[in-house]
Design a protein around this motif. Structure first.
Motif, short mmCIF file in Angstrom:
data_model
loop_
_atom_site.label_atom_id
_atom_site.label_comp_id
_atom_site.label_asym_id
_atom_site.label_seq_id
_atom_site.Cartn_x
_atom_site.Cartn_y
_atom_site.Cartn_z
N LEU A 111 3.27 -1.21 5.62
CA LEU A 111 4.72 -1.06 5.50
C LEU A 111 5.02 0.22 4.74
CD1 LEU A 111 5.87 -4.59 4.20
CD2 LEU A 111 6.23 -3.66 6.48
N VAL A 115 8.36 -7.25 1.92
CA VAL A 115 6.96 -7.36 1.51
C VAL A 115 6.53 -8.82 1.52
CG1 VAL A 115 5.30 -6.93 -0.34
CG2 VAL A 115 7.10 -5.24 0.13
N VAL A 140 1.52 -1.43 1.01
CA VAL A 140 2.91 -1.00 1.06
C VAL A 140 3.04 0.36 0.36
CG1 VAL A 140 5.29 -1.57 0.40
CG2 VAL A 140 3.66 -3.41 0.96
N ILE A 155 0.96 -2.08 -3.68
CA ILE A 155 2.26 -1.39 -3.60
C ILE A 155 2.10 -0.04 -4.27
CG2 ILE A 155 4.70 -1.46 -4.21
CD1 ILE A 155 4.59 -4.51 -4.02
N TYR A 161 -1.13 2.42 5.31
CA TYR A 161 -0.12 1.45 4.89
C TYR A 161 0.41 0.62 6.05
CZ TYR A 161 -0.56 4.01 0.64
OH TYR A 161 -1.09 4.59 -0.47
N THR A 206 8.26 1.18 -7.27
CA THR A 206 7.12 0.30 -7.05
C THR A 206 7.00 -0.79 -8.11
OG1 THR A 206 5.62 1.80 -8.22
CG2 THR A 206 5.79 2.07 -5.82
#
Length: 179
Positions: free
Chosen positions: A152, A168, A97, A5, A150, A13
């Protein structure tokens, strides 16, 4: 199961990582916390330490090596600005992510966390991000605006953290069924 992340300061994050970790029972490995600890140990502010790291690539390399080694072991969430890139370059299977957020909202969050005014937080973010972009470009040939690695890309400007975390978690369960 490996999840990375990433996002700019104040994007959320840390919160999203914590919520995903709780939902999946995974430990969170926070790169930003390690970087902050390194700055405090050096007796510097984040901005000062960022400038110091600009001239001393071994700082970033040591941090990134620790994060990559932990990511290789799996069963965790690695939260850092470069986590997605580190996993990609190491050839690791991960859900990557990126959490984005409006600049002013990020500054509000950072200012609240660090006890700074909005204008101070905006200035701090601008300086820190410029230094980081230059470091990542010069040391790693990574452009932080390139989000192609990434899986997402989520926007936390107005979305509640739990809704981002749910996305996620769903992506991780799809990617790693049975884990």
């Amino acid at each position: 199961m490996l999840i990375t992340i990433s996002g700019l300061p104040g994007s959320g994050t840390t919160t999203v990582s914590r919520l995903v970790g709780e939902a999946l029972g995974l430990p969170v490995v926070p790169g930003g916390e390690v970087f902050r600890q390194m700055a405090a140990e050096a007796g510097m502010t984040l901005a000062e330490f960022g400038r110091h790291a600009q001239a001393n690539p071994e700082i970033d390399r040591a941090l990134d090596a620790r994060l990559t080694d932990r990511a290789r072991a799996g069963s965790c969430i690695v939260e850092s600005r470069l986590a997605g890139w580190l996993a990609t370059r190491a050839g690791l299977d991960a859900v990557r992510v990126w959490v984005r957020c409006d600049d002013e909202e990020r500054a509000r969050r950072v200012g609240g966390r660090d006890g700074r005014t909005l204008s101070q937080a905006i200035a701090d973010n601008v300086e820190r991000e410029a230094l980081e972009r230059a470091r990542y470009r010069d040391f790693y040939e990574i452009d932080l605006t390139d989000l192609s690695v990434y899986d997402l890309v989520l926007d936390s400007t107005s979305a509640p953290p739990d809704s981002l975390a749910a996305k996620v978690v769903a992506a991780a369960r799809d990617r790693f069924p049975g884990e």
